[in-house]
Design an enzyme around this catalytic site. Structure first.
Site, PDB file in Angstrom:
ATOM      1  N   PHE A 161      31.114   7.729  14.369  1.00  0.00           N
ATOM      2  CA  PHE A 161      30.182   8.778  13.763  1.00  0.00           C
ATOM      3  C   PHE A 161      30.986  10.262  13.656  1.00  0.00           C
ATOM      4  CE2 PHE A 161      27.118   6.062  15.667  1.00  0.00           C
ATOM      5  CZ  PHE A 161      26.268   5.887  14.807  1.00  0.00           C
ATOM      6  N   ASP A 162      31.244  10.656  12.582  1.00  0.00           N
ATOM      7  CA  ASP A 162      31.375  12.266  12.621  1.00  0.00           C
ATOM      8  C   ASP A 162      30.492  13.058  13.518  1.00  0.00           C
ATOM      9  OD1 ASP A 162      32.757  14.677  11.954  1.00  0.00           O
ATOM     10  OD2 ASP A 162      31.688  14.782  10.157  1.00  0.00           O
ATOM     11  N   GLY A 163      30.637  14.249  13.758  1.00  0.00           N
ATOM     12  CA  GLY A 163      29.632  15.097  14.404  1.00  0.00           C
ATOM     13  C   GLY A 163      28.906  15.922  13.568  1.00  0.00           C
ATOM     14  N   PHE A 272      31.288   6.698   9.654  1.00  0.00           N
ATOM     15  CA  PHE A 272      30.182   7.441   8.954  1.00  0.00           C
ATOM     16  C   PHE A 272      30.851   9.046   9.318  1.00  0.00           C
ATOM     17  CE2 PHE A 272      27.240   4.238  10.463  1.00  0.00           C
ATOM     18  CZ  PHE A 272      27.021   3.682   9.194  1.00  0.00           C
ATOM     19  N   ASP A 274      30.682  12.955   6.715  1.00  0.00           N
ATOM     20  CA  ASP A 274      29.973  13.778   5.715  1.00  0.00           C
ATOM     21  C   ASP A 274      31.225  14.104   4.724  1.00  0.00           C
ATOM     22  OD1 ASP A 274      30.091  17.097   6.100  1.00  0.00           O
ATOM     23  OD2 ASP A 274      30.673  15.770   7.488  1.00  0.00           O
TER      24      ASP A 274
END
Length: 299
Positions: A161-163, A272, A274
């Site tokens: 995951f991105d943060g 994932f 954004d």
């Protein structure tokens, strides 16, 4: 008693995210919906090849192998019901247990996420993903051009995951984009002990944490936080996860370095992010999905 999915991790996924239906989709996109349906019916007994999210789904469903139904995968698709028959048969041929599906024949399907209680929605359709996110569900647009997942870790579901704007809110990202890196670092250092608000994928991380604790002797989950943050902004991210009482197995604070090669080493079943630049780069190395949330996706 009526059936319920309330005690399961529920993944809703479109047909094209699970299987490679790009050839068939080109016919549909040409405007020949009848021809598309006819082709799918003609290929009813020809199993579709694995898609980008295939391995993720396959591994998650292995948490049910001991007889305890912990994970449910539901097809949620703009496909027609005839094409849906092929999807179910393809799942059966692959040993993927698919019991439920919603086929809307061209209409947006995301409204059905709520009665499903979905923890994740994966689709190739950008509009459906954006609407799902707006409705409060973790959702990502699957990049069909992504590299397929590695088969090096058959007994681990690996998710990265991105943060900011994914696990966490875009609060800090807004400071970075409006005022620059120095202001961002100062902002995060001054708020290091204040947990960040949750982002769109916090519910999925929490659900994966519960699934891991529920246990299966043959399967485990390994998660990674892969972020452009660097020290001293790393501290707020770590403290936020501690405040949530959720652990990640690995954390990479890359200070703006390209994420792709780090992800290639981690070998996730899915990543994932954004930001389109990051996710397009990552797709050259690992299965990737775009999370159209936060300030980077405005306009």
């Amino acid at each position: 008693m009526p059936a319920s999915l309330g005690d399961k991790l529920v993944v809703a996924i479109s047909s094209r995210a699970l299987f490679n239906l790009e050839e068939e989709n080109r016919l549909f996109e040409s405007g020949d919906s009848e021809g598309y349906m006819r082709l799918q019916f003609e290929r009813l007994d020809v199993p579709a090849q694995p898609g980008i999210a295939y391995q993720l789904v396959q591994k998650l469903l292995r948490f049910n192998d001991d007889g305890n139904e912990r994970v449910e995968v539901v097809i949620l698709s703009r496909n027609d019901p005839v094409s849906g028959m092929r999807v179910f048969r393809s799942g059966g041929a692959a040993g993927i247990k698919l019991q439920r599906g919603v086929f809307t024949q061209g209409r947006p399907p995301y409204g059905y996420l709520r009665p499903l209680g979905a923890h994740l929605f994966l689709s190739v359709n950008a509009e459906d993903v954006r609407e799902a996110l707006n409705a409060g569900f973790p959702a990502a647009r699957v990049l069909v051009e992504s590299v397929k997942a590695s088969d090096a870790w058959p007994n681990e579901v690996r998710i990265a995951f991105d943060g900011d704007a994914v696990l966490f809110s875009d609060e800090a990202e807004r400071v970075f984009q409006s005022q620059g890196l120095d202001a961002f670092q100062a902002h995060e250092l001054s708020k290091a002990t204040l947990p960040l608000p949750g982002g769109p994928f916090k519910p999925l991380l929490a659900a994966l944490h519960r699934l891991q604790k529920a246990g299966n002797a043959n399967m485990r989950i390994r998660t990674a936080l892969v972020t452009a943050r660097s020290a001293p902004a790393h501290e707020r991210a770590i403290r936020t996860l501690m405040n949530w009482n959720i652990k990640v197995d690995e954390a990479m604070f890359l200070g703006g370095l390209p994420k792709g090669e780090f992800l290639r080493e981690f070998e996730p079943d899915f990543f994932f992010d954004d930001q389109t630049g990051h996710v397009n780069s990552a797709a050259q190395h690992v299965p990737s999905g775009h999370v159209a949330s936060g300030i980077s996706n405005v306009g």
